[in-house]
Design an enzyme around this catalytic site. Structure first.
Site, short mmCIF file in Angstrom:
data_model
loop_
_atom_site.label_atom_id
_atom_site.label_comp_id
_atom_site.label_asym_id
_atom_site.label_seq_id
_atom_site.Cartn_x
_atom_site.Cartn_y
_atom_site.Cartn_z
N HIS A 194 7.29 -3.55 -18.05
CA HIS A 194 6.25 -4.12 -18.90
C HIS A 194 6.38 -5.63 -19.00
O HIS A 194 5.39 -6.34 -19.12
CB HIS A 194 6.31 -3.49 -20.30
CG HIS A 194 5.49 -2.25 -20.39
ND1 HIS A 194 5.49 -1.43 -21.49
CD2 HIS A 194 4.63 -1.69 -19.51
CE1 HIS A 194 4.67 -0.43 -21.27
NE2 HIS A 194 4.14 -0.55 -20.09
N CYS A 501 -2.91 -4.28 2.76
CA CYS A 501 -2.88 -4.37 1.30
C CYS A 501 -1.46 -4.56 0.74
O CYS A 501 -1.27 -4.55 -0.46
CB CYS A 501 -3.57 -3.19 0.66
SG CYS A 501 -2.80 -1.65 1.06
C1 PEP Z 1 2.68 -1.03 0.37
O1 PEP Z 1 3.59 -0.22 0.54
O2 PEP Z 1 2.55 -2.07 1.05
C2 PEP Z 1 1.69 -0.84 -0.70
C3 PEP Z 1 0.63 -1.60 -0.77
O3 PEP Z 1 1.91 0.14 -1.60
P1 PEP Z 1 3.00 0.07 -2.78
O4 PEP Z 1 3.41 -1.35 -2.96
O5 PEP Z 1 2.30 0.63 -3.97
O6 PEP Z 1 4.08 0.96 -2.26
#
Ligand code: PEP
Ligand code: MG
Length: 571
Positions: A194, A501
């Protein structure tokens, strides 16, 4: 004079800050234990209740201030504290202890909270375990109020300050926020805490899990680099000048950001880049729209799903997801199905990153998976929806997921519940197996998302949550560059779109590498959005392709990084 030293940690909130360390020592409580006479018990309970009431008032005040200044996104954090104060397991047990053991309130609080702390420590779910910080925070507040000690005030800080501590609780960060708190650096903690969420919403650059900070004293000059996840202790004149320039650029950029939101994400040589946003909480979607985001490339649904500490029912999920889609105002929104197991260790110490994570978890917990899928589909009538499956490592995984999706669609049709049957289905490429076989998965999906956070962890064999190896986590490693190049060439002939992403897309130098390797769709967290848009608008694709060709021949991550930084920052 001290020698410059780089202390490695993990990024909790992006941005850079220069300031002097201010240590937030744990306040010294004299949790004295004394026996009460029977006639003193009632008074002691009243004293305890008064401190609960006072704490509640302080938190309510803090909450409305937070709502006014930062919007509703972060004020829910205070709800967690208010809930502790209503929790019978906590408050009533303390009263019972005072009554049954004839002890003072401080000692009763200490005993009850010690039991709860132990229970928290035994939890296997890292996200829930992080909630220990909320309890810790409330215990301090109660003890302060019992002893009528004011919470420490840093209002009179004579300089821009960087809060440093073993663990700075969220309410301390909020309570101590002032124009002069410019950064946060903690020895422990994770970006899931948090405190990290609070730092992000207050836009205070933060690095957590930097154990060597224990040697830093108040007054020491520090730079918190929330891009690289490091704290620079006693920076040299040269480093300082470098960061000051960057800081100035950052501030200028912030000022211009309003106009910038509507500027197209196009490179100097007119290549269009799709730029989306990653969100972790539904409330962030409004902000994403205000930033001018074209799409939500990743909504990590597990945080909202487990927000209440228990599973939500289908109707409330449908309502939440519908609201998120309506708030997205037509921007396609990618719901990533629950990914639990990130940064987690099970109760017996097994690293969940290599265990029952993501889609594996969902396939083993089919009722939960189906509930979430039904909710996404039912909400899909409210706006363009995309469904993304995390932690896939084989075509079999995908076929199993498709079978469950088909069941869900059949159920909804049988119940005559409206849904969009054409919701695009995508897969995260975040395991080495998925990276090697994404072309084999292509005919079964509509799109791909490249999750570099996990891909790097699994490729370089570096546990994302392990502080002792986190400095080896490197997107510029030749193995990563080759892997990305391979993914790109496997996917290109399939024609299936891919969006990156992972955090690699959110840091200008590594984002430049991705662009150079051919990836033209990125999705990044909101604080990084404008920074990446600026990068896109300041580079030429031809130059980045040339850069990619050069770095693919290099042997060491350091060489690659230097070359990329020199190109991006035009040193
Ligand atoms: C990743 O693994 O790059 C991703 C975007 O997912 P997370 O960070 O939630 O594992
Ligand atoms: Mg991932």
């Amino acid at each position: 004079m001290k020698q410059e030293r780089i202390i490695h940690g993990v990024v909790a909130s992006v941005g850079t800050a220069i300031g002097k360390a201010v240590r937030t020592f744990d306040p010294l409580f004299v949790s004295f234990n004394f026996k009460l006479r029977p006639d003193q018990v009632r008074k002691e309970i009243e004293r305890f209740r008064a401190s609960v009431e006072k704490s509640r008032e302080q938190l309510k005040r803090m909450q409305s201030e937070l709502k006014r200044n930062s919007g509703p996104e972060s004020s829910f954090l205070i709800d967690a504290h208010l809930l502790v104060l209503q929790d019978r397991l906590f408050v009533d047990r303390i009263i019972e202890k005072i009554e049954s053991d004839y002890i003072n309130a401080e000692w009763a609080i200490q005993q009850v909270s010690d039991d709860l702390f132990q229970a928290y420590d035994r939890l296997s779910d890292e996200y829930l375990r992080e909630r220990r910080g909320d309890l810790d925070d409330i215990v301090r507040r109660l003890l302060h109020n019992l002893q009528s000690k004011p919470l420490p005030s840093f209002k009179k800080l004579p300089y821009e300050a960087i809060l440093v501590g073993k663990l700075v609780p969220p309410s301390t960060l909020f309570g101590l926020r002032s124009k002069r708190i410019v950064g946060l650096a903690t020895e422990t903690g994770s970006p899931l805490s948090h405190t990290a969420i609070m730092a992000r919403s207050l836009e205070i650059p933060a690095v957590v899990g930097a154990a060597e900070l224990s040697e830093v004293s108040s007054g020491d000059l520090l730079i918190v680099d929330g891009e690289r996840g490091v704290v620079i202790w006693a920076p040299s004149e040269e480093t300082l000048a470098q960061y000051k320039n960057r800081d100035r650029d950052g501030k200028k950029l912030k000022k211009k950001s309003g106009a910038f939101a509507s500027a197209p994400s196009v490179t100097e040589d007119s290549v269009q880049i799709s730029l989306g946003a990653n969100i972790n909480f539904s409330e962030e979607v409004r902000s994403a729209v205000a930033h001018g985001c074209q799409f939500i490339g990743l909504y990590r649904t597990e945080f909202d799903f487990f927000r209440q500490g228990k599973q939500p029912d289908e109707e409330s999920l449908v309502a939440d997801y519908s609201l998120v889609l309506k708030s997205a105002k037509g921007a396609p929104l990618t719901f990533r199905t629950i990914d639990v197991g990130i940064d987690q260790k099970s109760w017996d110490g097994v690293n969940m990153n290599l265990g029952v994570r993501g889609l594996r978890f969902c396939l083993e917990n089919k009722d939960l998976f189906k509930k979430q899928l039904r909710s996404v589909y039912r909400a899909s009538v409210h706006g363009p929806t995309r469904l993304l499956l995390p932690f896939v490592s084989s075509v079999d995984d995908l076929d199993s997921a498709h079978a469950v999706i088909a069941e869900v669609q059949a159920e909804l049709s049988a119940r005559r519940q409206a849904y969009d049957p054409h919701v695009p289905i995508g897969v995260m490429i975040e395991t080495p197996a998925a990276a090697q076989t994404c072309d084999l998965m292509a005919s079964r999906v509509d799109f791909f998302c490249l999750g570099t956070n996990d891909l790097i962890q699994y490729y370089l064999v570096i546990d994302r949550s392990d502080q002792s190896v986190v400095h080896l986590y490197n997107p510029f490693h030749p193995a990563i560059l080759r892997c990305l190049q391979q993914v790109y060439s496997l996917l290109r002939p399939t024609g299936k779109p891919v969006t990156v992403c992972g955090e690699m897309a959110a840091d200008p130098p590594s984002a430049a590498v991705l662009l150079g390797l051919g990836f033209t769709s990125l999705s990044v967290s909101l604080p990084a959005y404008l920074r990446i848009k600026r990068l896109i608008r300041s580079v030429s694709m031809a130059q980045l392709k040339d850069l990619a060709a050069q770095i693919l021949k290099m042997h060491k991550p350091k060489e690659v990084e230097e070359k990329v930084r020199a190109t991006v920052y035009r040193k």
